[in-house]
Design a protein around this motif. Structure first.
Motif, short mmCIF file in Angstrom:
data_model
loop_
_atom_site.label_atom_id
_atom_site.label_comp_id
_atom_site.label_asym_id
_atom_site.label_seq_id
_atom_site.Cartn_x
_atom_site.Cartn_y
_atom_site.Cartn_z
N ALA A 225 -13.05 7.74 3.03
CA ALA A 225 -14.13 6.77 2.80
C ALA A 225 -13.80 5.41 3.44
N GLY A 226 -12.49 5.17 3.67
CA GLY A 226 -12.13 3.92 4.35
C GLY A 226 -11.15 3.03 3.59
N LYS A 227 -10.42 3.60 2.64
CA LYS A 227 -9.48 2.82 1.85
C LYS A 227 -8.39 2.18 2.72
N THR A 228 -7.82 2.97 3.61
CA THR A 228 -6.75 2.44 4.47
C THR A 228 -7.29 1.35 5.37
N THR A 229 -8.47 1.60 5.94
CA THR A 229 -9.07 0.61 6.84
C THR A 229 -9.32 -0.69 6.08
N LEU A 230 -9.84 -0.60 4.87
CA LEU A 230 -10.12 -1.82 4.10
C LEU A 230 -8.80 -2.55 3.75
N THR A 231 -7.77 -1.80 3.42
CA THR A 231 -6.47 -2.43 3.11
C THR A 231 -5.95 -3.16 4.34
N GLU A 232 -6.09 -2.52 5.49
CA GLU A 232 -5.65 -3.16 6.74
C GLU A 232 -6.42 -4.46 6.97
N LYS A 233 -7.71 -4.42 6.66
CA LYS A 233 -8.53 -5.61 6.89
C LYS A 233 -8.16 -6.74 5.93
N LEU A 234 -7.73 -6.37 4.75
CA LEU A 234 -7.26 -7.38 3.80
C LEU A 234 -6.02 -8.07 4.37
N LEU A 235 -5.17 -7.26 4.99
CA LEU A 235 -3.97 -7.83 5.63
C LEU A 235 -4.36 -8.67 6.84
N LEU A 236 -5.34 -8.17 7.60
CA LEU A 236 -5.79 -8.92 8.78
C LEU A 236 -6.33 -10.29 8.37
N TYR A 237 -7.19 -10.29 7.36
CA TYR A 237 -7.80 -11.55 6.93
C TYR A 237 -6.83 -12.46 6.19
N SER A 238 -5.72 -11.91 5.74
CA SER A 238 -4.74 -12.79 5.10
C SER A 238 -3.67 -13.20 6.11
N GLY A 239 -3.89 -12.79 7.37
CA GLY A 239 -2.98 -13.20 8.44
C GLY A 239 -1.67 -12.44 8.44
N LYS A 240 -1.62 -11.28 7.77
CA LYS A 240 -0.35 -10.56 7.65
C LYS A 240 -0.25 -9.33 8.55
N LEU A 241 -1.36 -8.97 9.18
CA LEU A 241 -1.31 -7.73 9.95
C LEU A 241 -0.81 -8.00 11.36
N HIS A 242 0.28 -7.34 11.71
CA HIS A 242 0.83 -7.56 13.05
C HIS A 242 0.31 -6.52 14.01
N THR A 243 0.28 -5.29 13.55
CA THR A 243 -0.22 -4.23 14.43
C THR A 243 -1.20 -3.38 13.64
N ALA A 244 -2.21 -2.91 14.29
CA ALA A 244 -3.18 -2.04 13.61
C ALA A 244 -2.44 -0.82 13.09
N GLY A 245 -2.80 -0.37 11.92
CA GLY A 245 -2.20 0.86 11.39
C GLY A 245 -0.86 0.67 10.72
N MET A 246 -0.50 -0.58 10.37
CA MET A 246 0.81 -0.74 9.76
C MET A 246 0.81 -0.42 8.26
#
Ligand code: G4P
Length: 540
Positions: free
Chosen positions: A22-43
């Motif tokens: 349904a998109g749980k992982t994608t949403l979690t990644e976006k939470l990291l992206l918007y909090s400035g913590k995501l360095h690479t997609a899929g982490m």
């Protein structure tokens, strides 16, 4: 004292519940992206790893030394400390998934707009209902052809028996999904496309709903349709209040696309505003009286997950503790209520943006992992003051069953010892025939639990096992007089370790038939150890 109260009030501890894909992982990644913590997609989790076979999963666990699958990640979103508890799905769905949810103060339910409310979401939602965890609904994949938004809202209400309230309303769907109406502000938020895969934030432009620019941009026809839908929601829809949301009576609904980031940021902003900080938790004192433990009282917490470390270099295991009150400091000496002894919590760990780090300080709402020298069991309470235990964790209906035995009969003793350890950890359930001890059936909520069991028996106890799956698909504890229970032909009647009768069924159909045949009995999917409280919605 002031700083503890402020720290706790600034925390949001939640889990994301959804059916696989349904998109749980994608949403979690976006939470990291918007909090400035995501360095690479899929982490967040290697998707490939997660979808791999269980043996690969275990190799992955070994490589990392400790499971990241059922722990928590902490980071800062716009000044608020966010703790995301991971509730594994897919092949790694297990009792831990349910138990982890009990450690959350709130949940985000992700629904695929083309599929609606699916099976796994329903089950996880029932745990939220049982534990009175408020739920926000995120209707995902609006960039794809999906079902009618009103129909989806109705489905949430009918299937989950909770009122829904649309916080925003989608403008267009599929490729034409361009924005949402913010119902509180009476504004339209237009989103603009980012690079493929949504690895950048989506642009947002706000315009008054009734402005000529908005009408022009949306087009007269679509604008009129949206206006009609909004009026319908105003007239016939539910009302929303924070109190009703916290009481689990209503779920605020957001329409968005996690992949393209459309609607993601407004959702997170609303989430940190709506989601509650850690609240008082009920506990039972040694004299049996119920007591509420306020989050600002001295340190207390409970173990919600045990993880055997599969790293051969460190033969330790970890206990994950949800802090319910106060401040934790490294090397804190606490009372272990069940063992009635003092212990030192040394070498605590937490997951910070995907990396395991040592924690020096943590507060109510946070999750810490401590080394477990075989002294912790699921549900154990630890506190500075002592004298109470948090409500026991519920048990969940097993859905996979097997007879497991040592290949070499000479290894029986080691096999029994290993099984005992796994049962104590809550890694697996064991059922027996009523009135005799000989026929033992192992039970789990997910297939992976069996694979982990076999792996650990071999790795830690040097016992190779053979497994024989039984043809049952679901089960239920029987509440009521067993002598008047009419057992249906295809079912198998057993008892759990506490001697409570449980029936195994080959299919949901058989289970529903048994429910109809036994109107005087309650067939329970979730068993609250304390009260035998059950939840019959689960079987729908
Ligand atoms: P899960 O953790 O709930 O199992 O779901 P996950 O985020 O892994 O998403 C499942 C699939 O759905 C992924 O595609 C993902 O890209 C896609 N997806 C998630 N959110 C959206 C959305 O808002 N719109 C659209 N169109 N798709 C979405 P996949 O092909 O399985 O994986 P991948 O190759 O994209 O990684």
């Amino acid at each position: 004292m002031q700083d503890i109260t402020t720290e706790i009030a600034n925390r949001r501890t939640f889990a994301i519940i959804s059916h696989p894909d349904a998109g749980k992982t994608t949403l979690t990644e976006k939470l990291l992206l918007y909090s400035g913590k995501l360095h690479t997609a899929g982490m967040v989790k290697g998707r490939k790893g997660r979808k791999a076979a269980a043996s690969d999963w275990m190799a992955m666990e070994q490589e990392r030394g400790i499971s990241i699958t059922s722990s928590a990640m902490q980071f800062d979103y716009k000044g608020v400390i966010v703790n995301v508890l991971d509730t594994p799905g897919h092949e790694d769905f297990s009792e831990d998934t349910y138990r982890t949810l009990t450690a959350a103060d709130c949940a985000i339910m992700v629904i695929d707009a083309s599929k609606g409310v699916e099976k796994q979401t329903r089950k996880l939602f029932e745990v939220c209902r049982l534990r009175q965890i408020p739920v926000l609904t995120f209707i995902n994949k609006m960039d794809m052809p999906g079902r009618d938004p009103l129909e989806l809202m109705n489905e949430v209400e009918n299937v989950l028996q909770i009122q829904s309230y649309a916080m925003n309303w989608p403008i267009g769907s599929g490729r034409a999904f361009q924005g949402v109406v913010d119902r509180q502000e009476n504004q339209v938020l237009f989103f603009s496309k980012t690079s493929i895969g949504g690895s950048q934030r989506a642009g947002i432009e706000r315009q008054a709903l009734d402005s000529p620019e908005t009408k022009d941009r949306i087009g007269q026809e679509l604008f009129a349709a949206i206006r009609t839908e909004l009026e319908l929601l105003e007239m016939a829809g539910n009302a929303f209040s924070q109190a009703d949301f916290l009481a689990g009576k209503v779920t605020p609904v957001f329409f968005a696309s996690a992949l393209t980031n459309f609607g993601v940021e407004p959702f997170f902003d609303a989430f940190i505003h709506l989601a509650p900080p850690p609240h008082a938790r009920s506990a039972i004192k040694t004299d049996g009286a119920e007591v509420l433990i306020d989050p600002s009282s001295p340190f207390s917490g409970y173990v919600f997950k045990l993880q055997a470390n599969m790293d051969r270099r460190h033969r330790d295991s970890m206990a994950f503790i949800r802090i319910c009150s106060g401040k934790f400091e490294r090397d804190l000496v606490v009372k272990h209520q069940r063992l009635n002894k003092e212990i030192r919590l040394s070498r605590p760990h937490s997951m910070l943006a995907g990396e395991r780090t040592t924690v020096d300080i943590a507060y109510a709402g946070d999750v810490i992992g401590v080394i477990n020298p075989s002294i912790f069991a699921i549900g154990d309470t630890l506190s500075i003051r002592g004298g109470f235990s948090f409500k026991p964790l519920p048990q969940f209906q097993p859905e996979v069953f097997a007879r497991i035995s040592p290949k070499d009969v000479g290894k029986r003793k080691a096999f029994d010892k290993g099984c005992q350890q796994l049962l104590d950890e809550g890694a697996i359930q064991m059922l027996r025939s009523i009135g005799q001890d000989t026929d033992v059936v192992f039970a789990a909520v997910g297939q992976l639990q069996f694979e982990v069991m076999q792996y650990r028996l071999k790795d830690e106890y040097n016992v190779e096992t053979s497994l024989n799956r039984l043809p049952y698909d679901c089960s239920a504890w029987i509440i009521g007089d067993l002598s008047t229970f009419s057992k249906t032909t295809n079912s198998l009647l057993l008892q759990d370790r506490q001697g409570r009768p449980i029936a195994l069924f080959p299919s949901l159909w058989d289970k529903q038939y048994a429910i109809r045949q036994n109107p005087k009995h309650k067939l329970a999917d979730i068993l609250d150890a304390e009260s035998s409280a059950t939840n019959e919605h689960f079987t729908r």
